[in-house]
Structures are given as structure tokens and as C-alpha cells.
Design a protein around this motif. Structure first.
Motif, short mmCIF file in Angstrom:
data_model
loop_
_atom_site.label_atom_id
_atom_site.label_comp_id
_atom_site.label_asym_id
_atom_site.label_seq_id
_atom_site.Cartn_x
_atom_site.Cartn_y
_atom_site.Cartn_z
N GLY A 113 0.81 -1.22 0.00
CA GLY A 113 0.00 0.00 0.00
C GLY A 113 0.84 1.27 0.00
N ASP A 114 2.11 1.16 0.43
CA ASP A 114 2.97 2.34 0.45
C ASP A 114 3.32 2.76 -0.97
OD1 ASP A 114 2.97 2.46 3.16
OD2 ASP A 114 4.95 1.54 3.42
N THR B 43 3.62 4.45 -8.28
CA THR B 43 3.91 3.04 -8.11
C THR B 43 3.77 2.68 -6.63
OG1 THR B 43 5.46 3.18 -9.95
CG2 THR B 43 5.63 1.24 -8.56
N PHE B 44 3.06 1.57 -6.37
CA PHE B 44 2.75 1.22 -4.99
C PHE B 44 3.23 -0.19 -4.65
CE2 PHE B 44 -0.05 4.57 -6.17
CZ PHE B 44 -0.27 5.31 -5.01
N VAL B 45 3.62 -0.38 -3.41
CA VAL B 45 4.07 -1.69 -2.93
C VAL B 45 2.87 -2.62 -2.81
CG1 VAL B 45 5.12 -2.91 -0.99
CG2 VAL B 45 5.98 -0.65 -1.67
N THR B 46 3.02 -3.85 -3.33
CA THR B 46 1.91 -4.80 -3.24
C THR B 46 2.22 -5.98 -2.33
OG1 THR B 46 2.79 -5.86 -5.22
CG2 THR B 46 0.97 -4.32 -5.52
N ARG B 47 3.49 -6.17 -1.99
CA ARG B 47 3.84 -7.36 -1.25
C ARG B 47 5.03 -7.03 -0.35
NH1 ARG B 47 6.58 -12.14 -2.19
NH2 ARG B 47 7.32 -11.70 -4.28
N THR B 48 5.15 -7.75 0.75
CA THR B 48 6.28 -7.49 1.63
C THR B 48 7.27 -8.64 1.54
OG1 THR B 48 6.94 -7.08 3.88
CG2 THR B 48 5.08 -8.55 3.58
N LEU B 49 8.50 -8.37 1.91
CA LEU B 49 9.50 -9.43 1.96
C LEU B 49 9.87 -9.74 3.41
CD1 LEU B 49 11.93 -8.35 -0.91
CD2 LEU B 49 10.49 -10.38 -0.86
#
Lengths: 138, 296
Positions: free
Chosen positions: A34-35, A75-81
Motif C-alpha cells: 500500500g505504500d 507506483t505502490f508496494v503490493t507485497r512485503t519481503l
């Protein structure tokens, strides 16, 4: 929001440096789904690099399924690592800080500490294969 | 893809000396291209031909699809900053923006004012009294006020200190991100080129030695280390750009056209700077020990 930095002496491609910094931020939880990533124009101007390089880095993150572009927005973050280990990281970090202070008190220089950590890691942690990648996919 | 600049066997002669010869190149739209080469290689000549300041003696140059010489329709869409950013030194930045509005059909004075305000450039001071970095920023703002589709810059940062140089490139990259303008800039500063440009043209002794997308050029070149090379063809190598030899070992910078699988040769990646330098150095250095009166 994160801020990119460039290591001019690094052998790593500029676009790959940007990709690695986003992944690093995802691993330590600085970025979460979401970021928004910094705007292409802002990165290009701040680092004085070609906007196409920033686009290339963001496209790479999209291909890896870590981010998505929303036309006209950004552009947005969709997944975390960070995975399941994130909640444990704060406690582990505290332990590490305490250990580092002990190592310093025992007379170890930063180089000694790095060497000790690296040799111990090689000796006691199994080498991680590509299996880890597939575990977090999807 | 559409080409913003295209030349075919372009040549320019000053007296009997060719300043540019057999120059054939194609610059696709949307690129930031570097024009690299030693002094006198023909960089300014090529830029002057592209912006219609001089007329070809051979071949063709097309800018946005048309010859630029005496072509106001094309030149209205081309921005140009000449070497050492010549401006009327007694004019203030405000006056130069007003003048630009009188001389150009397409003119975004607000854009120029906003840019210079963002940078803290004094509006009422004669530009001759500004610092070199500020004067370069004024010249860039004026070129961008035309909202050009192609921006040509001749050594834009050569005379600037490192901080002013960084600020200039920051403004330039921000503007390119905003507008998508294609850029062709000549420079000696290979570190800047590596950071900013995605397309490269290398000029040497009035001729194009190398041209293409930076990523392609970097992947196509390799450094090979192996036993002393006797000149026999190496599978996978299209051209040996530069070689140095000891009595038993050779180090070659090569352009490849396939994988180099011969186990005699160890392959290494090369940086863009190494590729450029390899094309700028002439085959063998001419020694002149006799002229210096020293033993060879």
C-alpha cells in the motif's frame, strides 16, 4: 516514503541499486503493502539520473510482483519481503545491540566484528537455496 | 521508433579539413544521448549541423524528420545551449525571458520563471554578474521555455564546479521526467555520462566510432584475458577493439557477437567508461624517444 541513495563507486547498475534498496526496505518493514514509492521525477531529479533508469527499476519490481504502477498516480508496494520474522526483529535487534557492545568492550574493532559474524554465519547457517523464493511467492 | 535526429554520410568541411565525415547515426525519440569524443573530434560541428547553424558539405541531416537548415518549423521545436552558455551579459534573466517570448512562437515564460524561482536565481541582476552555475541554469531554463521536442547541449557542465554541475544535471533530469524531451549532450565527463545517458555516440577524428543504446553496448563488450594472442579469430568475437600484450599474456577488449566459449580465455564484464576509452585510444601509441633525446 523512502529516499534512495546511490553508491557511485559500486559495480552494481544504477537501476539494480534502486531495486535492491526497495527490497531492503521491504525486508526490514520500512515499506509495507500500500505504500507509495517515490515519484519517478523526484528520484530522477534528486539523484540526477535518467528517468528511464527509475522506470526500469520500478518495472523490475512489478515483474517480481513486489509493486504495481497505477497510471497517473504512481507506483505502490503490493507485497512485503519481511515474512513472519518481522515481529521478532525488534527483539533480535536489541539482543544484537547488546552483543555488539560486549564485543566492543572485549576490544574488537568493527572489522573484527564483521569478520567474526561472517565466518560464524558461514560455519553455522546452512546456505539458503532458491527454495526460499518460492515459499513467499503469490 | 521515431528518430529525433538522423544523419546519413553527413560531412562538414572547413577549408580542406573535414571536421565531420561519413557520419551516419540515428537517435530514437525519448533517449538521453551522450556525444563523447576528444576536442576536435567533431562534436560541436555535429550539434551545429543539427541545429541548422551550419549547412552540410556532404550527406544529409534530418531533425524530427526534416533538414533543419533554414527551417523555422523544425527549429521552433529544438532547444540548443551552446558551449559556455553564451547569453547577452548585460541583460537580466527577466529581460532574457521577455526577449525569448518575442523571438519564439512557442514560449512558456511561466515555466522559465518558475524554474529560476525554484533555484533562487535573482531576476533583476545582469546575467554577466551571475555565477557560472546560475548562468548555465538561466540558459537551460530559456532552452526549456521553448518546450522543445529535442534539446541539444554542447558541453553544458564543462566549466562548472562539482556542486553546480550536479544541480544542473538535477534540473535537467527533472525536466526530462516532466516533458519526455529527447536530449543530446556532448561531454567529457564520463562519470556524468554513465549516470545520465541511456544512449551513446562516440566521435573520434571526425568519424562515428560507436553508437547505440548504453545497455546493449555494455553487454556486447567483454574483456578477455588469455595466452598471447597471435591474431587468429576467436569464436564469439566480432572485433578486437583494443589489445595489450606481454610476452605470454594478452588482454583484449572485444565486441562480441556470441558467447565466447574457448576455455583459454577468461571473460570479464566491462564498465561503460572502459568501452568508451577503448574506442578513443588509437591502435598503438606512437612513441617519439628520438625527438625527446631519451633512450627507447
Amino acid at each position: 516514503m523512502i529516499e534512495f541513495v546511490l553508491d557511485g563507486r559500486s559495480k552494481v547498475n544504477t537501476y539494480m541499486q534502486l531495486v535492491q534498496q526497495v527490497k531492503q526496505a521491504l525486508r526490514v518493514g520500512l515499506l509495507a503493502p500500500g505504500d507509495q514509492l517515490p515519484k519517478v521525477r523526484e528520484v530522477a531529479q534528486a539523484l540526477a539520473i535518467n528517468p528511464n533508469t527509475v522506470l526500469k527499476a520500478y518495472r523490475e519490481l512489478e515483474i517480481e510482483g513486489l509493486a504495481e504502477g497505477r497510471p497517473g498516480v504512481g507506483t505502490f508496494v503490493t507485497r512485503t519481503l519481511a515474512g513472519a520474522s518481522l515481529p521478532n526483529q525488534a527483539e533480535l535487534r536489541d539482543d544484537l545491540v547488546a552483543w555488539l557492545h560486549r564485543a566492543q568492550a572485549a576490544g574488537l574493532t568493527p572489522e573484527d566484528i564483521t569478520a567474526l559474524v561472517e565466518t560464524t554465519m558461514r560455519a553455522s547457517l546452512p546456505v539458503e537455496g532458491p527454495a526460499r523464493q518460492s515459499a513467499s511467492a503469490g | 521508433m521515431e528518430a529525433v535526429l538522423e544523419t546519413d554520410q553527413l560531412g562538414k568541411r572547413y577549408g580542406r579539413q573535414w571536421a565531420l565525415r561519413d557520419c551516419t547515426l540515428r537517435l530514437p525519440a525519448g533517449r538521453i544521448a551522450a556525444l563523447v569524443g576528444p576536442n576536435g573530434a567533431g562534436k560541436s560541428t555535429l550539434l551545429h549541423l543539427a541545429v541548422g547553424l551550419s549547412r552540410p558539405d556532404a550527406g544529409v541531416v534530418r531533425v524530427l524528420g526534416e533538414p533543419p537548415h533554414h527551417n523555422p518549423a523544425v527549429l521552433a521545436q529544438v532547444g540548443f545551449v551552446a558551449q559556455d552558455t553564451p547569453l547577452y551579459r548585460d541583460f537580466t534573466a527577466t529581460e532574457l525571458i521577455t526577449m525569448g517570448g518575442r523571438l519564439n512562437r512557442r514560449w512558456d515564460a511561466t515555466l522559465a520563471r518558475t524554474r529560476l524561482a525554484d533555484l533562487g536565481i535573482p531576476p533583476g541582476k545582469p546575467v554577466g554578474k551571475l555565477s557560472g552555475g546560475q548562468r548555465a541554469q538561466v540558459a537551460l531554463a530559456l532552452a526549456l521555455a521553448k518546450r522543445p521536442r529535442l534539446l541539444l547541449l554542447d558541453e553544458p557542465v564543462a566549466s562548472l564546479d562539482p556542486l553546480a554541475r550536479r544541480e544542473f544535471l538535477q534540473t535537467l533530469m527533472g525536466s526530462v521526467a516532466d516533458t519526455g524531451t529527447s536530449v543530446l549532450l556532448s561531454s567529457h565527463l564520463l562519470a556524468d555520462v554513465e549516470r545520465v545517458c541511456d544512449h551513446l555516440i562516440v566521435l573520434h577524428a571526425a568519424q562515428v566510432r560507436l553508437g547505440g543504446a548504453v545497455d546493449d553496448l555494455v553487454t556486447a563488450h567483454r574483456r578477455l584475458v588469455g595466452p598471447r594472442h597471435d591474431g587468429a579469430p576467436i569464436p564469439g568475437v566480432a572485433e578486437i577493439v583494443r589489445g595489450s600484450h606481454t610476452d605470454r599474456q594478452s588482454t583484449l577488449l572485444v565486441r562480441t557477437d556470441g558467447p565466447v566459449t574457448d576455455p583459454l580465455w577468461t571473460e570479464h564484464d566491462v564498465a561503460l567508461e572502459d568501452v568508451i576509452l577503448a574506442y578513443l585510444v588509437d591502435g598503438e601509441t606512437q612513441t617519439n624517444h628520438a625527438a625527446w633525446g631519451v633512450p627507447a
